[in-house]
Design an enzyme around this catalytic site. Structure first.
Site, short mmCIF file in Angstrom:
data_model
loop_
_atom_site.label_atom_id
_atom_site.label_comp_id
_atom_site.label_asym_id
_atom_site.label_seq_id
_atom_site.Cartn_x
_atom_site.Cartn_y
_atom_site.Cartn_z
N GLY A 46 3.75 2.73 4.29
CA GLY A 46 4.05 3.28 2.98
C GLY A 46 3.17 4.50 2.73
O GLY A 46 2.12 4.64 3.36
N CYS A 98 -5.57 1.27 4.15
CA CYS A 98 -4.96 2.45 3.54
C CYS A 98 -5.25 3.67 4.41
O CYS A 98 -6.38 3.85 4.84
CB CYS A 98 -5.52 2.66 2.14
SG CYS A 98 -4.87 4.13 1.34
N LEU A 99 -4.22 4.48 4.64
CA LEU A 99 -4.39 5.68 5.46
C LEU A 99 -5.39 6.65 4.83
O LEU A 99 -5.99 7.46 5.52
CB LEU A 99 -3.04 6.40 5.64
CG LEU A 99 -1.97 5.62 6.41
CD1 LEU A 99 -0.62 6.31 6.29
CD2 LEU A 99 -2.37 5.44 7.87
N HIS A 140 0.68 -1.28 -3.95
CA HIS A 140 -0.34 -0.40 -3.36
C HIS A 140 0.01 1.07 -3.60
O HIS A 140 -0.83 1.86 -4.02
CB HIS A 140 -0.45 -0.72 -1.86
CG HIS A 140 -1.43 0.10 -1.10
ND1 HIS A 140 -2.54 -0.43 -0.49
CD2 HIS A 140 -1.48 1.44 -0.84
CE1 HIS A 140 -3.23 0.55 0.10
NE2 HIS A 140 -2.59 1.70 -0.09
N GLU A 141 1.27 1.43 -3.35
CA GLU A 141 1.68 2.83 -3.50
C GLU A 141 1.73 3.25 -4.98
O GLU A 141 1.38 4.38 -5.32
CB GLU A 141 3.04 3.09 -2.83
CG GLU A 141 3.12 2.75 -1.34
CD GLU A 141 1.98 3.27 -0.50
OE1 GLU A 141 1.36 4.28 -0.87
OE2 GLU A 141 1.69 2.65 0.55
N HIS A 144 -1.58 4.24 -6.09
CA HIS A 144 -1.91 5.63 -5.73
C HIS A 144 -1.41 6.60 -6.80
O HIS A 144 -2.12 7.54 -7.17
CB HIS A 144 -1.27 6.01 -4.39
CG HIS A 144 -2.06 5.59 -3.18
ND1 HIS A 144 -3.36 5.97 -2.97
CD2 HIS A 144 -1.72 4.83 -2.12
CE1 HIS A 144 -3.79 5.47 -1.81
NE2 HIS A 144 -2.81 4.76 -1.28
ZN ZN Z 1 -2.90 3.66 0.45
#
Ligand code: ZN
Length: 174
Positions: A46, A98-99, A140-141, A144
């Protein structure tokens, strides 16, 4: 099509709120396409627009591709614009990464079941009724888009360990 650079904490774009999309312009379509490319390249399951430095309410996800066996790899991304959680029920505790917060995995409590409403890239209403990993990715997204990352879910101690590590690596690269 372009793979964009993923920003990492403490980049200020990750702690800023994204604005709703009011016009499905070519720029937004391009942004969504770039986000999809960037997510698959990472690879991730994601991505939110904040993570490539764009403060608009666009998320993309595909929970299958990154973990699929090579022979089963098929890209089926979902683009969701202006997502709003309308129902959230239950609780589930599970590890997340998380990236934008590299090498930092923590257990996060999330709703087990969510309903999320928004629009797709053509402007059609999109309602997603999700549980398990999809529910988790959506929450999660959407975090952000609200300027929150995993660090906001971490204990003060874990957060300071991450911050110290980032400062150290920044010193190391100068
Ligand atoms: Zn993330």
């Amino acid at each position: 099509m372009a793979v964009r650079r993923i920003v990492t904490a403490p980049d200020p774009k990750l702690s800023a709120k994204a604005s709703p999309v009011t016009d499905l312009s070519d720029e937004i379509c391009q942004l969504a396409a770039d986000m999809i490319d960037t997510m698959y390249k990472a690879p991730g399951i994601g991505l939110a627009a904040n993570q490539i430095g764009e403060l608009v309410q666009v998320i993309v996800f595909d929970i299958h591709y990154a973990y699929a066996e090579p022979k089963d790899k098929k890209k089926v991304p979902t683009v969701l614009i202006n997502p709003v959680i309308s129902i959230s029920e239950g609780e589930e505790f599970r590890e997340e990464g998380c990236l934008s917060v590299p090498n930092f995995n923590i257990d996060v409590m999330r709703a087990a079941h969510v309903k999320v409403e928004g629009i797709d890239i053509t402007g059609k209403p999109l309602k997603i009724d999700a549980e398990g990993l999809v529910a988790r990715v959506l929450q999660h997204e959407i975090d952000h888009l609200e300027g929150k990352t995993l660090l906001d879910h971490a204990s003060a101690l874990k957060r300071s360990i991450y911050q110290r590590r980032v400062r150290k690596s920044q010193r190391g690269s100068k």
